[in-house]
Each structure stands twice: as structure tokens, then as C-alpha cells.
Design a protein around this motif. Structure first.
Motif, PDB file in Angstrom:
ATOM      1  N   PHE A 121     -15.461  -3.215  -7.757  1.00 22.78           N
ATOM      2  CA  PHE A 121     -14.563  -3.959  -8.475  1.00 22.78           C
ATOM      3  C   PHE A 121     -13.943  -5.326  -7.230  1.00 22.78           C
ATOM      4  N   SER A 122     -14.994  -6.064  -7.040  1.00 17.34           N
ATOM      5  CA  SER A 122     -14.726  -7.463  -6.436  1.00 17.34           C
ATOM      6  C   SER A 122     -16.084  -8.081  -6.603  1.00 17.34           C
ATOM      7  N   LEU A 123     -15.876  -9.479  -6.121  1.00 12.96           N
ATOM      8  CA  LEU A 123     -16.907 -10.585  -6.246  1.00 12.96           C
ATOM      9  C   LEU A 123     -17.738 -10.203  -4.886  1.00 12.96           C
ATOM     10  N   LEU A 124     -18.481  -9.366  -4.827  1.00 14.67           N
ATOM     11  CA  LEU A 124     -19.193  -9.073  -3.540  1.00 14.67           C
ATOM     12  C   LEU A 124     -20.188 -10.709  -3.367  1.00 14.67           C
ATOM     13  N   PRO A 125     -19.936 -10.646  -1.944  1.00 15.70           N
ATOM     14  CA  PRO A 125     -20.102  -9.985  -0.782  1.00 15.70           C
ATOM     15  C   PRO A 125     -18.650  -9.764  -0.251  1.00 15.70           C
ATOM     16  N   GLN A 126     -17.638 -10.676  -1.006  1.00 16.86           N
ATOM     17  CA  GLN A 126     -16.303 -10.288  -0.275  1.00 16.86           C
ATOM     18  C   GLN A 126     -15.713  -8.977  -0.690  1.00 16.86           C
ATOM     19  N   TRP A 127     -14.870  -8.294   0.070  1.00 13.04           N
ATOM     20  CA  TRP A 127     -14.443  -7.374  -0.209  1.00 13.04           C
ATOM     21  C   TRP A 127     -15.204  -5.895  -0.617  1.00 13.04           C
ATOM     22  N   ARG A 128     -16.370  -5.841   0.324  1.00 16.34           N
ATOM     23  CA  ARG A 128     -17.061  -4.459   0.375  1.00 16.34           C
ATOM     24  C   ARG A 128     -15.849  -3.202   0.921  1.00 16.34           C
ATOM     25  N   GLY A 129     -16.372  -2.165   0.325  1.00 16.42           N
ATOM     26  CA  GLY A 129     -15.382  -1.291   0.922  1.00 16.42           C
ATOM     27  C   GLY A 129     -14.623  -0.383  -0.319  1.00 16.42           C
ATOM     28  N   ALA A 130     -13.627   0.461   0.236  1.00 17.01           N
ATOM     29  CA  ALA A 130     -12.813   1.297  -0.369  1.00 17.01           C
ATOM     30  C   ALA A 130     -11.896   0.866  -1.319  1.00 17.01           C
ATOM     31  N   ALA A 131     -11.051  -0.292  -0.978  1.00 14.13           N
ATOM     32  CA  ALA A 131      -9.960  -0.734  -1.678  1.00 14.13           C
ATOM     33  C   ALA A 131     -10.338  -2.187  -2.046  1.00 14.13           C
ATOM     34  N   PRO A 132     -11.172  -2.432  -2.631  1.00 14.39           N
ATOM     35  CA  PRO A 132     -11.258  -4.141  -2.927  1.00 14.39           C
ATOM     36  C   PRO A 132     -10.133  -4.663  -3.781  1.00 14.39           C
ATOM     37  N   VAL A 133      -9.437  -3.987  -4.812  1.00 15.75           N
ATOM     38  CA  VAL A 133      -8.579  -4.449  -5.675  1.00 15.75           C
ATOM     39  C   VAL A 133      -7.471  -4.889  -4.858  1.00 15.75           C
ATOM     40  N   GLN A 134      -7.014  -3.771  -4.041  1.00 13.17           N
ATOM     41  CA  GLN A 134      -5.771  -4.020  -3.272  1.00 13.17           C
ATOM     42  C   GLN A 134      -5.657  -4.865  -2.234  1.00 13.17           C
ATOM     43  N   ARG A 135      -6.806  -4.919  -1.639  1.00 12.59           N
ATOM     44  CA  ARG A 135      -7.069  -5.899  -0.604  1.00 12.59           C
ATOM     45  C   ARG A 135      -6.890  -7.390  -1.109  1.00 12.59           C
ATOM     46  N   ALA A 136      -7.603  -7.638  -2.241  1.00 15.49           N
ATOM     47  CA  ALA A 136      -7.573  -9.059  -2.894  1.00 15.49           C
ATOM     48  C   ALA A 136      -6.225  -9.160  -3.187  1.00 15.49           C
ATOM     49  N   ILE A 137      -5.310  -8.346  -3.763  1.00 16.22           N
ATOM     50  CA  ILE A 137      -3.886  -8.791  -3.909  1.00 16.22           C
ATOM     51  C   ILE A 137      -3.281  -8.888  -2.889  1.00 16.22           C
ATOM     52  N   TRP A 138      -3.309  -8.160  -1.763  1.00 20.55           N
ATOM     53  CA  TRP A 138      -2.789  -8.294  -0.547  1.00 20.55           C
ATOM     54  C   TRP A 138      -3.041  -9.746   0.151  1.00 20.55           C
ATOM     55  N   ALA A 139      -4.075 -10.028  -0.002  1.00 20.27           N
ATOM     56  CA  ALA A 139      -4.610 -11.210   0.837  1.00 20.27           C
ATOM     57  C   ALA A 139      -4.277 -12.518   0.067  1.00 20.27           C
ATOM     58  N   GLY A 140      -3.695 -12.424  -1.072  1.00 20.14           N
ATOM     59  CA  GLY A 140      -3.157 -13.351  -1.978  1.00 20.14           C
ATOM     60  C   GLY A 140      -4.340 -14.065  -2.942  1.00 20.14           C
ATOM     61  N   ASP A 141      -5.376 -13.338  -2.912  1.00 18.77           N
ATOM     62  CA  ASP A 141      -6.757 -14.105  -3.728  1.00 18.77           C
ATOM     63  C   ASP A 141      -6.272 -14.516  -5.245  1.00 18.77           C
ATOM     64  N   GLU A 142      -6.539 -15.401  -5.628  1.00 22.96           N
ATOM     65  CA  GLU A 142      -6.332 -15.846  -7.127  1.00 22.96           C
ATOM     66  C   GLU A 142      -7.279 -15.418  -8.011  1.00 22.96           C
ATOM     67  N   LEU A 143      -8.465 -15.162  -7.547  1.00 23.50           N
ATOM     68  CA  LEU A 143      -9.568 -14.792  -8.460  1.00 23.50           C
ATOM     69  C   LEU A 143     -10.268 -13.454  -7.871  1.00 23.50           C
ATOM     70  N   THR A 144     -10.756 -12.592  -8.652  1.00 26.11           N
ATOM     71  CA  THR A 144     -11.589 -11.549  -8.263  1.00 26.11           C
ATOM     72  C   THR A 144     -12.620 -11.085  -9.503  1.00 26.11           C
ATOM     73  N   GLY A 145     -13.143  -9.945  -9.505  1.00 22.93           N
ATOM     74  CA  GLY A 145     -14.176  -9.713 -10.447  1.00 22.93           C
ATOM     75  C   GLY A 145     -14.684  -8.475 -10.341  1.00 22.93           C
ATOM     76  N   ALA A 146     -15.707  -8.160 -11.032  1.00 23.86           N
ATOM     77  CA  ALA A 146     -16.588  -7.135 -11.069  1.00 23.86           C
ATOM     78  C   ALA A 146     -18.131  -7.323 -10.704  1.00 23.86           C
ATOM     79  N   THR A 147     -18.682  -6.450  -9.886  1.00 25.43           N
ATOM     80  CA  THR A 147     -20.093  -6.860  -9.466  1.00 25.43           C
ATOM     81  C   THR A 147     -20.819  -5.554 -10.015  1.00 25.43           C
ATOM     82  N   VAL A 148     -22.111  -5.802 -10.504  1.00 24.16           N
ATOM     83  CA  VAL A 148     -23.073  -4.811 -10.577  1.00 24.16           C
ATOM     84  C   VAL A 148     -24.050  -4.928  -9.790  1.00 24.16           C
ATOM     85  N   PHE A 149     -24.480  -3.997  -8.670  1.00 28.46           N
ATOM     86  CA  PHE A 149     -25.632  -4.039  -7.723  1.00 28.46           C
ATOM     87  C   PHE A 149     -26.346  -2.723  -7.522  1.00 28.46           C
ATOM     88  N   ARG A 150     -27.693  -3.103  -6.921  1.00 30.98           N
ATOM     89  CA  ARG A 150     -28.334  -1.884  -6.867  1.00 30.98           C
ATOM     90  C   ARG A 150     -28.106  -1.269  -5.520  1.00 30.98           C
TER      91      ARG A 150
END
Length: 325
Positions: free
Chosen positions: A110-139
Motif C-alpha cells: 500500500f504505497s507507490l513503490l519504491p517510496q515507503w517500502r516497509g511495515a507502515a507505508p500508509v501511516q508514514r505517508a499521512i505523517w509526512a503530509g503526502d497528497e498522493l499514495t496508492g497500491a503496488t503489485v510486485f513480484r
């Protein structure tokens, strides 16, 4: 039809499981890999997680084995899956496990990889003040959230959206992105793209101590922290009923909902509050920050139920010296 293993545990993984399991034209979910039942509540009774409950309701076999166990690969091969879909499973997979399925393992992150790799991508995006986020499917590869990307979707983060609200919205949207990506992969209609190299923010897990609200920051920063930590681990602070008088123990106060004060829209709100200073009116409760006040809307005091902040303040009979820290 693609034979799939689904791996996941919490509520946020349920939409993807349902989407894949009910698409009988493209997928056959042959088994669900999930975390074992965990002790919950005062009685420490073993309780199945949301993904296991959903799998049993759908009539899908459940596997609770440890992927690190030597015999797991044989168990995996026996179910006949060609690929695996992973959503918030919560365990690291060894290379021999990743190699056991002919078409690979695919994660919904639940982030626009490669930004916010890790355990809490949604929480960190909000905390950082990001205006956009998203979902990524990767191998999935051995490197954390670094495998080649099959598909992404983008959403705007709401001005007052909490991490819990945004996460469930992404879970619903992402479930369809995952299904479309896996279908295209199985039919050879998609070419995974390697992630862009560079230094990107890592979404470290948020601890209870991280969720201790700071009021010595601008109001927008306090608001982001509260929304990022809601509902988990839960934003909190300490109430000093007498302003921190010597010998007085503070009371833990959880802030469940708050809003930054916009002076032009709320001319009745106080403008002279110091960071942490409380002011309660008949219908409003404000706390000072380094800039404009923050209005508390819903709180939960230590040992009490959740309630409107104004109702809590009346019952608490706050003194003029009361403050939050």
C-alpha cells in the motif's frame, strides 16, 4: 485458470482474498496461508484472524505452517499452486520458498513503490503530509519490497483521513489491481518493470512511543501525527489536571479525532493558547500547539469509554491550569 495460494492475516487482506476467490473465471484459490490463532483478551482465548475466518467461510483449505520449517516446501508443492498472492502476511519468505512456485509470489503493497517500502507505508505517508499514495503489485524477491512492479494505482489522501480509513480504501481498490495484474501475468500480457534505484523513505513500524502526541509543533504536524496513528497504535498524550503540580500523577488521554483550527472559519476559537494548554467551552475543547490551536473532537480517557471531547471535558471538570503533554 490460475491456481493460487493466498497468504495474509489481518482485516486489510480480506478484500483481496474475496476478490480472487470469487473470480472463478480466472482464479482457483487452492489454499490460504495465514498466521496461527493468537491468544486474545483477558482470558487469552485463541482467536482466528480475519483472513482465516474468511477462508473457512469460503470453504478454502487453511495452512498455518511456518514457512521457515524445512518441510514447508514439500507442503507447498503438494497443494498444486502455480503462484501466490500476498497481502499483509507478516513473515519473511526464504528463497527456497519463493522458488517453490513456478510463477512466483506477488505482493500487494500500500504505497507507490519504491517510496515507503516497509511495515507502515500508509501511516508514514499521512505523517509526512503526502497528497498522493496508492497500491503496488510486485513480484517478491529477497530484498524488502524491492521486486519488479506489475501494476500500480494512485489515490488522493483525504484532508482528514486517518490511516485506518485510508488503508481500508486502498485494500478495496488494491484488490482489483491485484486481480488484474495476476490475470495479465498468467496470460503473458504484462512485463514487470524493475523499481527505480535511489534513496527513498522507508516506512518503519510506528511504536506506541512514536504515537505520543507532540504539541510543541505546528498544528498541521500534530494533526498528521494523530491521523497517522489512528487507530493503531493510537495517538495519546498525558493530562496534567492541575498543570503538572508536584506529586500529581498524569492521566493517559487517547485522542481519537481532532481537527486543526482555521481562524478565519472559527473566529470563536482561542488564539492565545500555549503548546499543550487546554481550553474548554460548552461545545468545544481546544489545545494549543506551536501555531494555531487543535480542536479535540473525540477522546478516550484512561479507564473510560470513548466520547465527545466536550462531554469528557465537562465530566473531567478541568482546572484552568490543566494541560496536555
Amino acid at each position: 485458470m490460475l491456481k493460487l495460494l493466498f497468504a495474509g492475516s489481518p482485516e486489510v487482506a480480506v478484500p483481496a482474498l474475496k476478490t480472487l476467490a470469487t473470480d472463478k473465471d480466472h482464479f482457483d484459490v487452492v489454499a490460504v496461508l495465514t498466521r496461527p490463532d493468537a491468544p486474545t483478551g483477558r482470558g487469552r482465548r485463541l482467536v482466528a484472524n480475519p483472513v482465516k475466518k474468511t477462508a473457512l467461510e469460503l470453504g478454502i483449505p487453511v495452512i498455518e505452517s511456518d514457512p521457515a520449517a524445512p518441510e514447508f516446501v514439500d507442503e507447498l508443492k503438494a497443494i498444486g499452486a502455480e503462484a501466490a498472492a500476498v497481502v499483509a502476511y507478516g513473515k519473511i519468505l526464504k528463497q527456497r520458498v519463493l522458488d517453490a512456485l513456478p510463477l512466483g509470489w506477488y505482493n500487494l503493497h500500500f504505497s507507490l513503490l519504491p517510496q515507503w517500502r516497509g511495515a507502515a507505508p500508509v501511516q508514514r505517508a499521512i505523517w509526512a503530509g503526502d497528497e498522493l499514495t496508492g497500491a503496488t503489485v510486485f513480484r517478491i524477491t529477497r530484498q524488502m519490497d524491492a521486486g519488479p512492479i506489475l501494476a500500480q494505482s494512485t489515490v488522493e489522501i483525504g484532508a482528514h483521513e486517518t490511516s485506518g480509513e485510508l488503508l481500508m480504501r486502498l485494500a478495496e481498490d488494491g484488490s482489483h489491481v491485484l486481480a488484474a495484474a495476476l490475470e495479465a501475468m498468467a496470460e503473458g500480457r504484462i512485463a514487470p518493470v524493475e523499481q527505480q534505484p535511489g534513496a527513498f523513505e522507508v516506512a518503519a513500524k510506528i511504536s506506541v512511543e512514536d504515537a505520543h502526541i507532540r504539541f510543541d509543533v505546528p498544528v498541521f504536524a500534530a494533526d498528521r501525527q494523530i491521523r497517522a496513528c489512528t487507530p493503531n497504535p493510537g495517538a495519546w498524550c498525558e493530562l496534567y489536571a492541575e498543570g503538572g503540580a508536584e506529586g500529581a500523577d498524569p492521566i493517559t488521554l487517547h485522542v481519537l479525532e481532532a481537527r486543526p483550527v482555521v481562524p478565519s472559519e472559527q473566529p470563536h476559537a482561542p488564539t492565545d493558547l500555549k503548546p499543550g494548554e487546554l481550553r474548554a467551552g460548552k461545545r468545544n475543547v481546544w489545545v494549543g500547539t506551536a501555531t494555531d490551536p487543535l480542536e479535540l473532537l473525540q477522546v478516550k480517557a484512561q479507564g473510560k469509554k470513548a466520547m465527545r471531547a466536550a462531554d469528557w471535558a465537562r465530566g473531567a471538570r478541568l482546572s484552568a491550569e490543566a494541560r496536555l503533554a
